[in-house]
Design a protein around this motif. Structure first.
Motif, mmCIF file in Angstrom:
data_model
loop_
_atom_site.group_PDB
_atom_site.id
_atom_site.type_symbol
_atom_site.label_atom_id
_atom_site.label_comp_id
_atom_site.label_asym_id
_atom_site.label_seq_id
_atom_site.Cartn_x
_atom_site.Cartn_y
_atom_site.Cartn_z
ATOM 1 N N VAL A 1 -1.135 -16.052 -5.591
ATOM 2 C CA VAL A 1 -1.526 -15.923 -4.191
ATOM 3 C C VAL A 1 -2.069 -14.527 -3.907
ATOM 4 C CG1 VAL A 1 -0.719 -16.082 -1.799
ATOM 5 C CG2 VAL A 1 0.216 -17.641 -3.523
ATOM 6 N N VAL A 2 -1.529 -13.511 -4.578
ATOM 7 C CA VAL A 2 -1.986 -12.139 -4.408
ATOM 8 C C VAL A 2 -2.206 -11.539 -5.781
ATOM 9 C CG1 VAL A 2 -1.336 -9.809 -3.659
ATOM 10 C CG2 VAL A 2 -0.744 -11.780 -2.231
ATOM 11 N N ASP A 3 -3.312 -10.828 -5.934
ATOM 12 C CA ASP A 3 -3.567 -10.064 -7.159
ATOM 13 C C ASP A 3 -4.425 -8.867 -6.766
ATOM 14 O OD1 ASP A 3 -3.949 -9.051 -9.665
ATOM 15 O OD2 ASP A 3 -4.697 -10.901 -10.560
ATOM 16 N N THR A 4 -3.814 -7.678 -6.773
ATOM 17 C CA THR A 4 -4.530 -6.514 -6.261
ATOM 18 C C THR A 4 -4.037 -5.239 -6.927
ATOM 19 O OG1 THR A 4 -5.153 -5.337 -4.224
ATOM 20 C CG2 THR A 4 -2.890 -6.131 -4.365
ATOM 21 N N THR A 5 -4.926 -4.263 -7.005
ATOM 22 C CA THR A 5 -4.547 -2.896 -7.382
ATOM 23 C C THR A 5 -4.737 -1.960 -6.188
ATOM 24 O OG1 THR A 5 -6.790 -2.492 -8.210
ATOM 25 C CG2 THR A 5 -5.127 -3.220 -9.821
ATOM 26 N N ARG A 6 -4.850 -2.554 -5.006
ATOM 27 C CA ARG A 6 -5.081 -1.760 -3.793
ATOM 28 C C ARG A 6 -3.987 -1.987 -2.753
ATOM 29 N NH1 ARG A 6 -10.741 -3.343 -1.675
ATOM 30 N NH2 ARG A 6 -10.096 -5.431 -2.393
ATOM 31 N N ALA A 7 -2.815 -2.397 -3.197
ATOM 32 C CA ALA A 7 -1.728 -2.650 -2.255
ATOM 33 C C ALA A 7 -1.298 -1.361 -1.556
ATOM 34 C CB ALA A 7 -0.541 -3.276 -2.976
ATOM 35 N N VAL A 8 -0.745 -1.533 -0.378
ATOM 36 C CA VAL A 8 -0.221 -0.430 0.414
ATOM 37 C C VAL A 8 1.205 -0.791 0.822
ATOM 38 C CG1 VAL A 8 -0.453 0.856 2.582
ATOM 39 C CG2 VAL A 8 -2.495 0.242 1.270
ATOM 40 N N LEU A 9 2.122 0.146 0.630
ATOM 41 C CA LEU A 9 3.477 -0.042 1.146
ATOM 42 C C LEU A 9 3.467 0.272 2.639
ATOM 43 C CD1 LEU A 9 5.425 1.726 -1.715
ATOM 44 C CD2 LEU A 9 5.613 -0.699 -1.141
ATOM 45 N N VAL A 10 4.084 -0.620 3.426
ATOM 46 C CA VAL A 10 4.094 -0.455 4.879
ATOM 47 C C VAL A 10 5.526 -0.550 5.391
ATOM 48 C CG1 VAL A 10 3.362 -1.433 7.089
ATOM 49 C CG2 VAL A 10 1.755 -1.355 5.180
ATOM 50 N N TRP A 11 5.884 0.403 6.252
ATOM 51 C CA TRP A 11 7.152 0.369 6.974
ATOM 52 C C TRP A 11 6.823 0.202 8.457
ATOM 53 C CZ3 TRP A 11 5.784 3.595 3.129
ATOM 54 C CH2 TRP A 11 6.654 3.801 2.053
ATOM 55 N N GLU A 12 7.120 -0.929 9.034
ATOM 56 C CA GLU A 12 6.943 -1.056 10.474
ATOM 57 C C GLU A 12 7.962 -0.148 11.170
ATOM 58 O OE1 GLU A 12 6.379 -4.776 12.430
ATOM 59 O OE2 GLU A 12 5.713 -5.782 10.597
ATOM 60 N N PRO A 13 7.691 0.252 12.412
ATOM 61 C CA PRO A 13 8.629 1.135 13.106
ATOM 62 C C PRO A 13 10.063 0.608 13.063
ATOM 63 C CG PRO A 13 6.613 0.938 14.373
ATOM 64 C CD PRO A 13 6.489 -0.031 13.236
ATOM 65 N N ARG A 14 10.974 1.492 12.653
ATOM 66 C CA ARG A 14 12.415 1.254 12.590
ATOM 67 C C ARG A 14 12.836 0.386 11.399
ATOM 68 N NH1 ARG A 14 14.070 -1.605 16.650
ATOM 69 N NH2 ARG A 14 12.084 -2.074 17.636
ATOM 70 N N ARG A 15 11.876 -0.077 10.603
ATOM 71 C CA ARG A 15 12.231 -0.784 9.364
ATOM 72 C C ARG A 15 12.672 0.242 8.326
ATOM 73 N NH1 ARG A 15 12.728 -6.488 8.909
ATOM 74 N NH2 ARG A 15 11.243 -7.453 10.348
ATOM 75 N N ILE A 16 13.767 -0.052 7.619
ATOM 76 C CA ILE A 16 14.252 0.897 6.620
ATOM 77 C C ILE A 16 13.755 0.576 5.218
ATOM 78 C CG2 ILE A 16 16.286 1.526 7.957
ATOM 79 C CD1 ILE A 16 17.942 -0.301 6.177
ATOM 80 N N THR A 17 13.147 -0.594 5.036
ATOM 81 C CA THR A 17 12.592 -0.939 3.731
ATOM 82 C C THR A 17 11.127 -1.336 3.892
ATOM 83 O OG1 THR A 17 13.394 -3.223 3.948
ATOM 84 C CG2 THR A 17 14.795 -1.665 2.745
ATOM 85 N N PRO A 18 10.315 -1.048 2.878
ATOM 86 C CA PRO A 18 8.889 -1.361 2.991
ATOM 87 C C PRO A 18 8.583 -2.790 2.549
ATOM 88 C CG PRO A 18 9.285 -0.213 0.934
ATOM 89 C CD PRO A 18 10.618 -0.308 1.630
ATOM 90 N N THR A 19 7.383 -3.211 2.880
ATOM 91 C CA THR A 19 6.827 -4.438 2.316
ATOM 92 C C THR A 19 5.370 -4.156 1.980
ATOM 93 O OG1 THR A 19 6.664 -6.843 2.605
ATOM 94 C CG2 THR A 19 6.082 -5.468 4.502
ATOM 95 N N TYR A 20 4.702 -5.134 1.365
ATOM 96 C CA TYR A 20 3.335 -4.893 0.914
ATOM 97 C C TYR A 20 2.315 -5.369 1.948
ATOM 98 C CZ TYR A 20 4.793 -3.833 -3.889
ATOM 99 O OH TYR A 20 5.352 -3.261 -5.004
ATOM 100 N N ALA A 21 1.301 -4.545 2.137
ATOM 101 C CA ALA A 21 0.074 -4.981 2.797
ATOM 102 C C ALA A 21 -1.015 -5.022 1.730
ATOM 103 C CB ALA A 21 -0.315 -4.025 3.920
ATOM 104 N N VAL A 22 -1.830 -6.067 1.764
ATOM 105 C CA VAL A 22 -2.853 -6.246 0.726
ATOM 106 C C VAL A 22 -4.198 -6.497 1.389
ATOM 107 C CG1 VAL A 22 -1.145 -7.158 -0.881
ATOM 108 C CG2 VAL A 22 -2.474 -8.753 0.517
ATOM 109 N N PRO A 23 -5.303 -6.116 0.737
ATOM 110 C CA PRO A 23 -6.624 -6.429 1.283
ATOM 111 C C PRO A 23 -6.803 -7.941 1.410
ATOM 112 C CG PRO A 23 -6.786 -4.829 -0.503
ATOM 113 C CD PRO A 23 -5.392 -5.363 -0.531
ATOM 114 N N GLU A 24 -7.393 -8.365 2.498
ATOM 115 C CA GLU A 24 -7.560 -9.810 2.722
ATOM 116 C C GLU A 24 -8.353 -10.468 1.600
ATOM 117 O OE1 GLU A 24 -8.324 -11.408 6.552
ATOM 118 O OE2 GLU A 24 -7.727 -9.578 7.596
#
Length: 269
Positions: A32-55
């Motif tokens: 479903v996802v295959d990228t070398t351009r991922a970005v770690l994102v922390w939404e405000p007040r989140r203590i752990t990150p998740t991935y944002a990927v180019p569409e």
């Protein structure tokens, strides 16, 4: 300014950090996802990150979703659902290979993340390079150190000594209080195994034990991750709720909002 204070202030912001690692995700055995351009994102007040990927690196269809909810007040621990967003943006349904994840993606309304979507980590199986990830992506600014210590550590719960040792391993983890991992031979109460399991991306899967009122007050990493701290089969306690003395000096309980939030998540009071 103390670094911890600076980090607390930043936690109120939408934060991101690019990663050069190859990131993949599968759903139903399909990519479903295959990228070398991922970005770690922390939404405000989140203590752990998740991935944002180019569409364009997302192999699935995105469509609007109404599955979104306001984020609760306070720190957002990993148990708060992905659909509880704390930053403006558009909730999306991710459809891929016959699987539909309503609210499983989110397009943040931030110019620095234009063209990216944040994907619900729990909805897919994730890989960093060729290694499987569990729990959540690792935070590059989170550190775990462990040191063997001959200091005399004694832990008391409601007047009852539960551990007494001069062979503890002390674990120092970013944003969390020091934890004392005790050899089982120095545990002075019977431990009853629990069904509760949690997963730490830095240490591995934890098994829990009770010894008072059926509460899960102790845990152990029986098979820690290869690059995790050396705590195999040692026992740690929620010493936030107990009396801990080190070399005869009682530790002061310092209010730690992250530790308290995690205690609440796992039903410990």
């Amino acid at each position: 300014m103390r670094m911890s204070e600076a980090m607390d202030r930043l936690r109120a912001e939408l934060r991101y950090e690019p990663t050069g690692k190859r990131v993949r995700a599968e759903g139903g055995g399909h990519l479903v996802v295959d990228t070398t351009r991922a970005v770690l994102v922390w939404e405000p007040r989140r203590i752990t990150p998740t991935y944002a990927v180019p569409e364009e690196d997302l192999w699935g269809a995105l469509s609007p979703s109404t599955r979104a909810e306001p984020a609760p007040d306070g720190i957002l621990h990993p148990g708060i659902p992905f659909t509880a967003h704390s930053t403006p943006g558009e909730p999306l349904t991710l459809s891929a290979h016959g699987e539909i994840h309503d609210g499983g993606a989110f397009r943040p309304a931030d110019p620095d993340l234009a063209g990216y979507v944040i994907v619900d980590f729990d909805a897919l199986q994730w890989f960093q390079e060729d290694e499987r990830l569990r729990g959540h992506p690792r935070d590059p600014y989170h550190r775990v150190d462990a040191h063997a210590s001959s200091r005399h550590v004694r832990i008391v719960h409601k007047g009852r000594t539960v551990a007494d040792t001069t062979a503890a391993t002390l674990v120092f983890e970013t944003s969390l209080p020091t934890r004392y991992y005790i050899p089982r031979a120095d545990i002075t109460v019977p431990l009853t195994p629990s069904d509760l399991r949690t997963y730490c991306p830095y240490k591995g899967e934890a098994s829990y034990f009770s010894f008072a009122d059926g509460e899960n007050l102790a845990w152990s990493y029986e098979n820690p991750l290869p690059d995790g701290p050396p705590v195999r089969n040692l026992i740690a306690f929620y010493d936030d709720l107990m009396e801990v003395t080190v070399d005869g000096v009682r530790n002061e309980h310092v209010d730690n909002p992250i530790a308290r939030t995690l205690l609440d998540e796992f039903g410990v009071s």
